[in-house]
Design an enzyme around this catalytic site. Structure first.
Site, mmCIF file in Angstrom:
data_model
loop_
_atom_site.group_PDB
_atom_site.id
_atom_site.type_symbol
_atom_site.label_atom_id
_atom_site.label_comp_id
_atom_site.label_asym_id
_atom_site.label_seq_id
_atom_site.Cartn_x
_atom_site.Cartn_y
_atom_site.Cartn_z
ATOM 1 N N THR A 91 84.648 29.793 116.635
ATOM 2 C CA THR A 91 83.902 30.101 115.423
ATOM 3 C C THR A 91 84.423 29.288 114.259
ATOM 4 O O THR A 91 85.627 29.225 114.039
ATOM 5 C CB THR A 91 84.094 31.593 115.059
ATOM 6 N N ARG A 95 97.399 23.634 113.557
ATOM 7 C CA ARG A 95 96.217 22.781 113.307
ATOM 8 C C ARG A 95 95.748 22.958 111.857
ATOM 9 O O ARG A 95 95.614 24.062 111.365
ATOM 10 C CB ARG A 95 95.094 23.162 114.272
ATOM 11 N N VAL A 96 95.524 21.845 111.190
ATOM 12 C CA VAL A 96 94.999 21.887 109.828
ATOM 13 C C VAL A 96 93.611 21.265 109.868
ATOM 14 O O VAL A 96 93.414 20.199 110.454
ATOM 15 C CB VAL A 96 95.934 21.106 108.873
ATOM 16 N N GLY A 97 92.655 21.955 109.281
ATOM 17 C CA GLY A 97 91.278 21.456 109.277
ATOM 18 C C GLY A 97 90.997 20.594 108.064
ATOM 19 O O GLY A 97 91.914 20.073 107.415
ATOM 20 N N ASP A 98 89.734 20.465 107.744
ATOM 21 C CA ASP A 98 89.328 19.616 106.618
ATOM 22 C C ASP A 98 89.479 20.313 105.266
ATOM 23 O O ASP A 98 89.626 19.654 104.240
ATOM 24 C CB ASP A 98 87.872 19.180 106.787
ATOM 25 N N THR A 134 81.673 22.726 105.129
ATOM 26 C CA THR A 134 82.037 23.755 106.098
ATOM 27 C C THR A 134 81.557 23.275 107.464
ATOM 28 O O THR A 134 80.699 22.404 107.558
ATOM 29 C CB THR A 134 81.403 25.125 105.766
ATOM 30 N N GLY A 135 82.110 23.863 108.503
ATOM 31 C CA GLY A 135 81.737 23.436 109.847
ATOM 32 C C GLY A 135 82.868 22.683 110.519
ATOM 33 O O GLY A 135 84.035 22.817 110.124
ATOM 34 N N GLY A 170 85.640 20.804 111.197
ATOM 35 C CA GLY A 170 86.514 20.085 110.283
ATOM 36 C C GLY A 170 86.985 18.735 110.793
ATOM 37 O O GLY A 170 87.144 17.793 110.015
HETATM 38 N N1 ASP Z 1 85.839 23.404 108.282
HETATM 39 C C1 ASP Z 1 86.686 24.478 108.708
HETATM 40 C C2 ASP Z 1 87.723 23.944 109.629
HETATM 41 O O1 ASP Z 1 87.437 23.058 110.408
HETATM 42 C C3 ASP Z 1 85.987 25.571 109.392
HETATM 43 C C4 ASP Z 1 84.624 25.872 108.906
HETATM 44 O O2 ASP Z 1 84.196 25.468 107.870
HETATM 45 O O3 ASP Z 1 83.888 26.576 109.603
HETATM 46 O O4 ASP Z 1 88.817 24.469 109.620
#
Ligand code: ASP
Length: 362
Positions: free
Chosen positions: A211, A242-245, A265-266, A268
């Site tokens: 998710t 783990r580090v996202g965007d 969002t989405g 990353g």
């Molecule tokens: N962009 C975020 C990440 O990859 C997650 C998200 O926006 O759903 O950590």
């Protein structure tokens, strides 16, 4: 009329300066050309991802009452960070592979071009507020992991167990069923390996078991000053650390006070690999409308994802979604997703509402 004069006229007008040859705005230096022609209604305007209707309402009220835009967006997203019902942000967010909630957040203040962010922050409710402290009280931009946790404690943020009972139960169900659904790529799943063999398909984070979810919020005030922030618990069941965007300046969030703000969002990883938010701001600077700029950057992300075959369906479309959000200095805003159906939240002089995002694919 020179650019500095135009800028002063714009600021003096409270952000509703006349449009025309003299309407170039932006903080360009003497003799330089302003960033874009002013066409929009001006601020205050606040936008966010679709889960942020309460955030834009609060931030808009604060900006109307004279608050700095950075303080307003951080306060607005705080509502969602504290809400256990949103399992993608703050308390109640889905944890990593080990069942630990690790938060990512960033904030950027247009007038000073300062940024602050935290990555993989544990045991702390308001990651965006901690990112703001990085911005306000240090010469750094990004603090991660245990250092971020200690930094938060030093600033008086109380320790809090961020795993809600509901999130723990969802994680436990994943844990008991995750045999082929994690983020570790086995040899047959890697797009590239040291032998140079291109291989395709398999599992990966595009499994329905994973998710994404995040809140991005951007605001412009009546004087054309812009700030933005993004905060998240990130990809569920991610590899610890783990580090996202979201906390990466220029990926999940970016502000250029001469142009506007953008966020994502989405998935990353795809946003990082395309410097998504930075690219949207630069596209707006080159003259694209905010929605157009979002679509442009998403098309680039879709194109690059074809180089990693497990990310792309047989129809050539990405198997994941990314939504980009853009707010221009003159109050014009837009958003786009890979696929139809997404909405984003807006608060302005017309009230608060959700608006349909444009999409790249039908
Ligand atoms: N962009 C975020 C990440 O990859 C997650 C998200 O926006 O759903 O950590």
């Amino acid at each position: 009329m020179n650019t500095e004069h135009s800028r002063r006229a714009f600021l003096a007008s409270g952000g509703v300066a006349a449009i025309g040859a003299a309407g170039l705005v932006g903080s360009a230096g003497a003799g330089e050309v302003g960033a874009f022609s002013r066409r929009g209604p001006g601020g205050p305007v606040v936008i966010s991802s679709g889960n942020g209707i309460r955030a834009v309402e609060r931030a808009y009220q604060m900006v109307i009452n004279g608050a700095d835009t950075a303080l307003a967006v951080v306060s607005g997203v705080g509502i969602v960070e504290a809400d256990p019902g949103d399992m993608s942000v703050g308390y109640g967010g889905l944890p990593n592979e080990d069942g630990v909630v690790q938060l990512d957040a960033s904030v950027m203040h247009g007038p000073t071009h300062k940024a602050g962010s935290v990555g993989a922050l544990e045991d702390t409710l308001h990651a965006a507020q901690v990112a703001l402290k990085v911005l306000q009280t240090t010469d750094h931009v990004m603090i991660v992991g245990d250092g971020a946790r200690r930094f938060a404690r030093a600033h008086g943020f109380p320790a809090k167990d961020m795993l809600s009972d509901q999130a723990r139960k969802v994680w436990l169900k994943w844990k008991m069923n995750n045999s082929s659904r994690d983020d570790w790529l086995d040899e047959s799943e890697r797009d590239w390996n040291p032998e140079g063999t291109q291989v395709a398909m398999g599992k990966g984070s595009e499994s329905a078991a994973f998710t994404y979810g995040t809140i991005h919020c951007g605001a412009v005030d009546g004087g054309g000053d812009v700030s933005a922030c993004t905060t998240t618990s990130g990809l569920s069941y991610k590899i610890p650390g783990r580090v996202g965007d979201s906390p990466i300046i220029g990926a999940g969030m970016y502000v250029d006070n001469e142009v506007g703000s953008a966020g994502a969002t989405g998935r990353g990883e795809s946003v990082i690999q395309s410097c998504g938010a930075f690219a949207v701001v630069r596209a707006m600077e080159s003259g694209m409308e905010p929605s157009e700029a979002c679509v442009h950057v998403l098309r680039g992300i879709a194109k690059k994802s074809r180089l990693q075959k497990r990310l792309t369906g047989n129809d050539g479309r990405p198997k994941f979604n990314v939504i980009m959000y853009a707010l221009r200095k003159d109050g014009v805003h837009g958003s786009a997703a890979m696929f139809p159906g997404a909405k984003y939240a807006v608060a302005d002089g017309q009230g608060s509402r959700k608006v349909a995002c444009a999409s790249v694919f039908e």
